[in-house]
Enzyme design. Structure first.
Site, PDB file in Angstrom:
ATOM      1  CG  ASP A 267      -1.669  -1.253   1.431  1.00 43.82           C
ATOM      2  OD1 ASP A 267      -2.171  -1.761   0.416  1.00 43.82           O
ATOM      3  OD2 ASP A 267      -1.769  -1.752   2.567  1.00 43.82           O
ATOM      4  CG  HIS A 316       7.264  13.588  10.466  1.00 38.91           C
ATOM      5  ND1 HIS A 316       7.180  14.551  11.453  1.00 38.91           N
ATOM      6  CD2 HIS A 316       7.120  14.261   9.292  1.00 38.91           C
ATOM      7  CE1 HIS A 316       6.986  15.743  10.886  1.00 38.91           C
ATOM      8  NE2 HIS A 316       6.958  15.593   9.575  1.00 38.91           N
ATOM      9  CD  GLU A 317       8.837  12.856   6.062  1.00 37.47           C
ATOM     10  OE1 GLU A 317       7.904  13.323   5.370  1.00 37.47           O
ATOM     11  OE2 GLU A 317       9.578  13.583   6.756  1.00 37.47           O
ATOM     12  CG  HIS A 320       3.703  14.528   5.997  1.00 39.84           C
ATOM     13  ND1 HIS A 320       2.951  15.531   6.564  1.00 39.84           N
ATOM     14  CD2 HIS A 320       4.992  14.811   6.320  1.00 39.84           C
ATOM     15  CE1 HIS A 320       3.746  16.375   7.204  1.00 39.84           C
ATOM     16  NE2 HIS A 320       4.993  15.957   7.075  1.00 39.84           N
ATOM     17  CG  HIS A 326       4.777  19.723   9.674  1.00 37.17           C
ATOM     18  ND1 HIS A 326       5.530  20.436   8.766  1.00 37.17           N
ATOM     19  CD2 HIS A 326       5.223  18.437   9.587  1.00 37.17           C
ATOM     20  CE1 HIS A 326       6.384  19.620   8.163  1.00 37.17           C
ATOM     21  NE2 HIS A 326       6.213  18.405   8.644  1.00 37.17           N
ATOM     22  CB  VAL A 387      -8.594 -16.676  11.413  1.00 39.96           C
ATOM     23  CG1 VAL A 387      -7.347 -16.173  12.083  1.00 39.96           C
ATOM     24  CG2 VAL A 387      -8.248 -17.455  10.159  1.00 39.96           C
ATOM     25  CG  LEU A 392      -8.522 -17.261   6.411  1.00 37.99           C
ATOM     26  CD1 LEU A 392      -8.986 -18.696   6.348  1.00 37.99           C
ATOM     27  CD2 LEU A 392      -7.001 -17.205   6.478  1.00 37.99           C
ATOM     28  CD  GLU A 394      -5.863 -14.269  -2.326  1.00 37.21           C
ATOM     29  OE1 GLU A 394      -6.393 -15.300  -1.915  1.00 37.21           O
ATOM     30  OE2 GLU A 394      -4.648 -14.138  -2.402  1.00 37.21           O
TER      31      GLU A 394
END
Length: 400
Positions: A267, A316-317, A320, A326, A387, A392, A394
């Protein structure tokens, strides 16, 4: 502190004031339990300021994705991808027993290394370089000799940001629906690879420790940080890494969209570099850009020998990318603390996002609902954990 001697050289630098401790493991495995190299839960006893403390640690099981991979390049330029077994890793989070406000982020790979908060004070711990000894040094960050006193800053400026009025925290309703899962790829450029003398184990330990640290901070924002891959540009850089953070960020984003995204499900990607960016800048990222192929990226300079300080720059980045700006005057993360989204990194250990960061992140997720961080990826320990079927999902879903 009942400290021994004067200065000592540790991995984090020269430390002027430190306490020697001998952590004693007090974990008892249940009868019949299979001995893992690194147990799911461990406890250590040692003394701080002469007072006994019990450090309770639990393995950060969500640290790696199920299909975690490591990539490096052969001298003739071939890409080599491996899928190492990372279930039995040595990265933990925890707390000090009988201290409700305490936290800890520790790697237990070779002794205990990391930080813990005890009675409102943050301490660092790491093994001392004495062979055949269990000795560890415990110290405060303020006692590390600073490499340079110059201000270090994030390169995001107001022209990159669009400020909007912020709601009060009390106006936001929080529920488990807010939980998000960010699969991240860390790319180590050639300058960083060279800085660590091509020692991939050392680089991995440095990166994993950082992710373990930031995953603790992101729990407050209801976001799980999961490492999908670590790519090392072992032979040469695959983009032009410049002293201009802005140009490097642009190139890195374009490379991600054209290359990385097509071979690794993730991601967000962050570039770690030993290149010294122009001026006081040590990091840069696009704002409110999560899930965008070119813009869900950041660049971070490996600017300190203290792992925690580079980790906070990374946290921190990434924030953003999640629409967080900030901090301004009235933002707070507790009395007397500097927060993660301070535009300037000063010489103290920072651990928390401010109330403003929390609100901005929640608003961004509520309004934009970036789709790539909705799914819960398969964790490395899924095989041994029962679970329900609907968990589950994908993992390979990013940009179809």
């Amino acid at each position: 502190f009942p400290y021994q001697g004067s200065s000592i050289i540790l991995e984090s630098g020269n430390v002027n004031d430190y306490e020697v401790v001998y952590p004693r493991k007090v974990t008892a495995l249940p009868k019949g339990a299979v001995q893992q190299k690194y147990e799911d839960a461990m406890q250590y006893e040692f003394k701080v300021n002469g007072e006994p403390v019990v450090l309770h640690l639990e393995k950060n099981k969500g640290l790696f994705s199920k299909d975690y991979s490591e990539i490096h390049y052969s001298p003739d330029g071939r890409r080599i991808t491996t899928h190492p077994l990372v279930e039995d890793h040595c990265y933990y989070r925890g707390h000090i027993r009988n201290d409700a406000d305490s936290t800890a982020s520790i790697s237990a790979c070779n002794g205990l290394k990391g930080h813990f908060k005890l009675r409102g004070e943050t301490y660092l711990i790491e093994p001392m370089k004495i062979s055949n000894s269990e000795a560890h040094a415990v110290y405060k960050y303020e006692n590390v000799e600073k490499e340079d006193e110059a201000h270090k800053m994030c390169g995001v400026t107001q022209n990159w940001e669009s400020y909007e009025p912020i709601k009060k925290a009390s106006q936001l309703i929080v529920s488990t629906e807010f939980q998000r899962y960010m699969e991240i790829v860390i790319v180590v450029d050639h300058s960083m690879y060279t800085k660590y003398k091509g020692d991939s184990d050392k680089i991995k330990a440095w990166v994993y420790e950082m992710i373990n640290t930031i995953s603790e901070s992101y729990r407050y924002l209801y976001i799980d940080i999961i490492v999908s891959a670590l790519e090392m540009w072992s032979e040469k850089d695959l983009i032009n890494v410049e002293t201009s953070a802005e140009n490097t960020l642009k190139s890195f984003g374009e490379w991600r969209a054209k290359d990385l995204i097509h071979r690794i499900s993730h991601d967000n990607a962050q570039l770690l570099t030993a290149t010294d960016f122009d001026g006081p800048t040590i990091g840069l990222a696009y704002v409110a850009s999560m899930c965008d192929p070119k813009r869900s990226v950041g660049v971070v300079q490996d600017h300190s020998s203290v792992n925690h300080l580079v980790a906070i720059t990374l946290a921190h980045e990434i924030a953003h990318n999640l629409g967080v700006h900030h901090d301004e005057g009235s933002c707070s993360c507790g009395s007397g603390y500097t927060c993660i989204m301070s535009p300037v990194i000063n010489s103290e250990v920072i651990k928390y996002f401010s109330d403003c960061s929390y609100i901005q992140c929640r608003e961004y997720i509520s309004k934009e609902n970036p789709p790539c961080i909705l799914n819960k990826p398969l964790r490395t320990d899924t095989v041994s954990t029962p679970v329900s079927g609907n968990e589950l999902l994908e993992a390979g879903k990013d940009y179809d």
